[in-house]
Design a protein around this motif. Structure first.
Motif, PDB file in Angstrom:
ATOM      1  N   VAL A   1      50.057 -21.039 -56.344  1.00 48.99           N
ATOM      2  CA  VAL A   1      50.086 -20.085 -57.456  1.00 48.99           C
ATOM      3  C   VAL A   1      51.216 -20.486 -58.398  1.00 48.99           C
ATOM      4  O   VAL A   1      52.383 -20.581 -57.989  1.00 48.99           O
ATOM      5  CB  VAL A   1      50.298 -18.645 -56.964  1.00 48.99           C
ATOM      6  CG1 VAL A   1      50.257 -17.677 -58.147  1.00 48.99           C
ATOM      7  CG2 VAL A   1      49.230 -18.266 -55.930  1.00 48.99           C
ATOM      8  N   LEU A   2      50.870 -20.717 -59.663  1.00 49.98           N
ATOM      9  CA  LEU A   2      51.831 -21.108 -60.688  1.00 49.98           C
ATOM     10  C   LEU A   2      51.927 -20.024 -61.758  1.00 49.98           C
ATOM     11  O   LEU A   2      50.933 -19.367 -62.081  1.00 49.98           O
ATOM     12  CB  LEU A   2      51.409 -22.424 -61.348  1.00 49.98           C
ATOM     13  CG  LEU A   2      51.199 -23.632 -60.447  1.00 49.98           C
ATOM     14  CD1 LEU A   2      50.877 -24.856 -61.302  1.00 49.98           C
ATOM     15  CD2 LEU A   2      52.412 -23.893 -59.578  1.00 49.98           C
ATOM     16  N   ILE A   3      53.125 -19.889 -62.327  1.00 53.08           N
ATOM     17  CA  ILE A   3      53.361 -18.873 -63.349  1.00 53.08           C
ATOM     18  C   ILE A   3      54.049 -19.514 -64.553  1.00 53.08           C
ATOM     19  O   ILE A   3      54.969 -20.318 -64.410  1.00 53.08           O
ATOM     20  CB  ILE A   3      54.234 -17.721 -62.804  1.00 53.08           C
ATOM     21  CG1 ILE A   3      53.457 -16.932 -61.741  1.00 53.08           C
ATOM     22  CG2 ILE A   3      54.666 -16.789 -63.922  1.00 53.08           C
ATOM     23  CD1 ILE A   3      54.238 -15.773 -61.155  1.00 53.08           C
ATOM     24  N   LEU A   4      53.579 -19.133 -65.738  1.00 49.83           N
ATOM     25  CA  LEU A   4      54.226 -19.506 -66.991  1.00 49.83           C
ATOM     26  C   LEU A   4      54.511 -18.233 -67.773  1.00 49.83           C
ATOM     27  O   LEU A   4      53.606 -17.424 -67.996  1.00 49.83           O
ATOM     28  CB  LEU A   4      53.332 -20.430 -67.811  1.00 49.83           C
ATOM     29  CG  LEU A   4      53.922 -20.909 -69.146  1.00 49.83           C
ATOM     30  CD1 LEU A   4      55.083 -21.877 -68.917  1.00 49.83           C
ATOM     31  CD2 LEU A   4      52.844 -21.564 -70.013  1.00 49.83           C
ATOM     32  N   ARG A   5      55.773 -18.060 -68.186  1.00 44.12           N
ATOM     33  CA  ARG A   5      56.167 -16.876 -68.950  1.00 44.12           C
ATOM     34  C   ARG A   5      56.670 -17.297 -70.325  1.00 44.12           C
ATOM     35  O   ARG A   5      57.190 -18.395 -70.510  1.00 44.12           O
ATOM     36  CB  ARG A   5      57.250 -16.091 -68.220  1.00 44.12           C
ATOM     37  CG  ARG A   5      56.800 -15.503 -66.892  1.00 44.12           C
ATOM     38  CD  ARG A   5      57.917 -14.683 -66.254  1.00 44.12           C
ATOM     39  NE  ARG A   5      57.499 -14.038 -65.016  1.00 44.12           N
ATOM     40  CZ  ARG A   5      57.623 -14.565 -63.807  1.00 44.12           C
ATOM     41  NH1 ARG A   5      58.167 -15.780 -63.680  1.00 44.12           N
ATOM     42  NH2 ARG A   5      57.215 -13.912 -62.736  1.00 44.12           N
TER      43      ARG A   5
ATOM     44  N   PHE B   1      54.419 -13.686 -79.079  1.00 43.56           N
ATOM     45  CA  PHE B   1      53.983 -12.708 -78.089  1.00 43.56           C
ATOM     46  C   PHE B   1      54.695 -12.967 -76.763  1.00 43.56           C
ATOM     47  O   PHE B   1      55.032 -14.099 -76.433  1.00 43.56           O
ATOM     48  CB  PHE B   1      52.459 -12.779 -77.876  1.00 43.56           C
ATOM     49  CG  PHE B   1      51.676 -12.565 -79.129  1.00 43.56           C
ATOM     50  CD1 PHE B   1      51.410 -11.285 -79.594  1.00 43.56           C
ATOM     51  CD2 PHE B   1      51.227 -13.651 -79.869  1.00 43.56           C
ATOM     52  CE1 PHE B   1      50.692 -11.089 -80.755  1.00 43.56           C
ATOM     53  CE2 PHE B   1      50.519 -13.467 -81.047  1.00 43.56           C
ATOM     54  CZ  PHE B   1      50.248 -12.176 -81.498  1.00 43.56           C
ATOM     55  N   ASP B   2      54.898 -11.880 -76.006  1.00 43.37           N
ATOM     56  CA  ASP B   2      55.434 -11.979 -74.658  1.00 43.37           C
ATOM     57  C   ASP B   2      54.251 -11.966 -73.689  1.00 43.37           C
ATOM     58  O   ASP B   2      53.481 -11.000 -73.648  1.00 43.37           O
ATOM     59  CB  ASP B   2      56.376 -10.813 -74.354  1.00 43.37           C
ATOM     60  CG  ASP B   2      57.688 -10.922 -75.116  1.00 43.37           C
ATOM     61  OD1 ASP B   2      58.285 -12.007 -75.089  1.00 43.37           O
ATOM     62  OD2 ASP B   2      58.105  -9.921 -75.724  1.00 43.37           O
ATOM     63  N   PHE B   3      54.127 -13.032 -72.923  1.00 42.21           N
ATOM     64  CA  PHE B   3      52.960 -13.179 -72.052  1.00 42.21           C
ATOM     65  C   PHE B   3      53.388 -13.673 -70.684  1.00 42.21           C
ATOM     66  O   PHE B   3      54.505 -14.156 -70.474  1.00 42.21           O
ATOM     67  CB  PHE B   3      51.959 -14.171 -72.659  1.00 42.21           C
ATOM     68  CG  PHE B   3      52.499 -15.566 -72.792  1.00 42.21           C
ATOM     69  CD1 PHE B   3      52.511 -16.448 -71.719  1.00 42.21           C
ATOM     70  CD2 PHE B   3      53.037 -16.007 -73.998  1.00 42.21           C
ATOM     71  CE1 PHE B   3      53.029 -17.732 -71.844  1.00 42.21           C
ATOM     72  CE2 PHE B   3      53.565 -17.287 -74.131  1.00 42.21           C
ATOM     73  CZ  PHE B   3      53.558 -18.148 -73.048  1.00 42.21           C
ATOM     74  N   GLU B   4      52.455 -13.575 -69.769  1.00 43.62           N
ATOM     75  CA  GLU B   4      52.598 -14.185 -68.453  1.00 43.62           C
ATOM     76  C   GLU B   4      51.239 -14.745 -68.059  1.00 43.62           C
ATOM     77  O   GLU B   4      50.222 -14.047 -68.162  1.00 43.62           O
ATOM     78  CB  GLU B   4      53.063 -13.167 -67.426  1.00 43.62           C
ATOM     79  CG  GLU B   4      53.242 -13.735 -66.021  1.00 43.62           C
ATOM     80  CD  GLU B   4      53.757 -12.696 -65.041  1.00 43.62           C
ATOM     81  OE1 GLU B   4      53.411 -12.793 -63.846  1.00 43.62           O
ATOM     82  OE2 GLU B   4      54.510 -11.786 -65.476  1.00 43.62           O
ATOM     83  N   LEU B   5      51.227 -15.994 -67.633  1.00 44.39           N
ATOM     84  CA  LEU B   5      50.016 -16.624 -67.113  1.00 44.39           C
ATOM     85  C   LEU B   5      50.210 -16.898 -65.629  1.00 44.39           C
ATOM     86  O   LEU B   5      51.264 -17.382 -65.220  1.00 44.39           O
ATOM     87  CB  LEU B   5      49.721 -17.957 -67.807  1.00 44.39           C
ATOM     88  CG  LEU B   5      49.726 -18.011 -69.336  1.00 44.39           C
ATOM     89  CD1 LEU B   5      49.297 -19.391 -69.809  1.00 44.39           C
ATOM     90  CD2 LEU B   5      48.830 -16.938 -69.917  1.00 44.39           C
ATOM     91  N   GLN B   6      49.201 -16.586 -64.825  1.00 46.51           N
ATOM     92  CA  GLN B   6      49.210 -16.915 -63.399  1.00 46.51           C
ATOM     93  C   GLN B   6      47.956 -17.726 -63.105  1.00 46.51           C
ATOM     94  O   GLN B   6      46.845 -17.242 -63.285  1.00 46.51           O
ATOM     95  CB  GLN B   6      49.234 -15.658 -62.540  1.00 46.51           C
ATOM     96  CG  GLN B   6      50.484 -14.814 -62.688  1.00 46.51           C
ATOM     97  CD  GLN B   6      50.464 -13.578 -61.799  1.00 46.51           C
ATOM     98  OE1 GLN B   6      49.693 -13.486 -60.852  1.00 46.51           O
ATOM     99  NE2 GLN B   6      51.331 -12.625 -62.109  1.00 46.51           N
ATOM    100  N   PHE B   7      48.146 -18.971 -62.682  1.00 45.04           N
ATOM    101  CA  PHE B   7      47.027 -19.839 -62.319  1.00 45.04           C
ATOM    102  C   PHE B   7      47.112 -20.140 -60.823  1.00 45.04           C
ATOM    103  O   PHE B   7      48.158 -20.568 -60.332  1.00 45.04           O
ATOM    104  CB  PHE B   7      47.077 -21.147 -63.100  1.00 45.04           C
ATOM    105  CG  PHE B   7      46.430 -21.087 -64.457  1.00 45.04           C
ATOM    106  CD1 PHE B   7      45.506 -22.042 -64.851  1.00 45.04           C
ATOM    107  CD2 PHE B   7      46.736 -20.075 -65.348  1.00 45.04           C
ATOM    108  CE1 PHE B   7      44.898 -21.994 -66.092  1.00 45.04           C
ATOM    109  CE2 PHE B   7      46.137 -20.012 -66.599  1.00 45.04           C
ATOM    110  CZ  PHE B   7      45.215 -20.981 -66.977  1.00 45.04           C
ATOM    111  N   THR B   8      46.019 -19.915 -60.129  1.00 46.08           N
ATOM    112  CA  THR B   8      45.951 -20.196 -58.703  1.00 46.08           C
ATOM    113  C   THR B   8      44.966 -21.330 -58.471  1.00 46.08           C
ATOM    114  O   THR B   8      43.777 -21.207 -58.789  1.00 46.08           O
ATOM    115  CB  THR B   8      45.502 -18.955 -57.912  1.00 46.08           C
ATOM    116  OG1 THR B   8      46.434 -17.899 -58.135  1.00 46.08           O
ATOM    117  CG2 THR B   8      45.444 -19.273 -56.423  1.00 46.08           C
TER     118      THR B   8
END
Length: 297
Positions: free
Chosen positions: A113-117, A128-135
């Protein structure tokens, strides 16, 4: 048995393995969260240019880059939001930034699981304030990529997303396709027309958007190796793009949620309200027209 190992190369590289299927996936979080290799029984399914990978100033050609918050390019790399212009280069910034590893999975698959903020750097290009979660989940002959997009902004967040898989192909004339789209747009000539189901792989370059996607699966069969690769994708993906260059051992069949220039045209964009999230997935599955020969020891 599912395992995850870590090795140090140019960047820390995570090795996900399904030992019973002899399947292996390599992921580099610090270089755009990219998948760099996918092998089954010793056969490599992804092209990868390691010379470009070694140069951070160059975009990567190979593996499976992540496209966000745009797919394709913008005229002069510019778009306008609330009367202000922003500069955003082709395919966005997600494929260039370092992602964080938040979890590892070894039950019912090998997963990462990877996260980009969002950061000050991203907000200068995309306010924009975002969060991506890629599994990434490897199991048997399948690779599934589950995606979560979260809007932490106080404003509605528009975006497009996609994947840019480079499939390794030695003989493009031995390919056939099942792509559920009746229309095409040639990105090189900007001409529109009906899609016949095949491509002129002898051309110097093919760059074709195919739409509207009419079912959630598409496939490419490599008759030289008796292998069929099927891609299953969520409803968010409205367009498939085929791209290849003469003399290069790859072709790309890319799921895009929106076409080029969508941040300006507003065509097929996803809009998330403040605090809202949405999910999507893409799954690649390999099947054999005849049993594969055992991998060399």
């Amino acid at each position: 048995m599912f395992t995850i190992a870590l090795k140090q190369e140019l960047y820390p590289t995570y090795i996900l393995s399904d030992q019973s299927a002899q399947a292996r996936l390599e992921v580099v979080p610090e270089r755009g969260g990219i998948i760099t290799a996918w092998r089954i029984q010793g056969q490599n399914f992804l092209y990868f240019d390691r010379d470009r990978f070694a140069d951070p100033s160059l975009s990567i050609r190979g593996g499976i880059p992540i496209l966000f918050p745009i797919c394709g390019n913008l005229p002069n790399d510019l778009y306008v939001h609330k009367s202000k212009s922003y500069h955003l280069k082709q395919h966005g910034f997600a494929r260039d930034l370092s992602w964080d590893v938040s979890d590892r999975i070894t039950s019912d698959g090998a997963g990462l699981v990877l996260i980009l903020r969002s950061t000050e750097q991203t907000r200068a290009q995309y306010p924009f304030d975002f969060e991506l979660q890629f599994t990434y989940l490897l199991k048997g002959n399948s690779l599934k990529i589950n995606q979560l997009f979260i809007n932490h902004s106080d404003d509605v967040m528009p975006f497009a997303t996609g994947l840019h898989p480079y499939f390794e192909v030695k003989d493009k004339k031995r390919l056939s396709f099942d792509i559920p789209a009746p229309q095409k747009q040639d990105h090189i000539t900007q001409t529109m027309g009906s899609f016949s189901g095949s491509f002129d792989v002898d051309a110097d370059e093919v760059d074709m958007a195919l739409f509207p996607v009419q079912r959630p699966t598409a496939s490419m069969t490599n008759h030289r190796h008796n292998v069929k690769l099927t891609m299953r994708y969520s409803d968010i993906y409205s367009t498939l793009v085929f791209w290849t260059v003469k003399g290069k051992d790859y072709c790309c069949l890319e799921p895009w949620s929106a076409p080029r220039n969508a941040l300006n045209s507003k065509d097929k964009l996803v809009y998330l309200d403040p605090g809202q999230s949405c999910q999507a997935s893409v799954e690649f599955t390999v099947s054999y027209l005849k049993p594969p020969e055992p991998a060399a020891k």
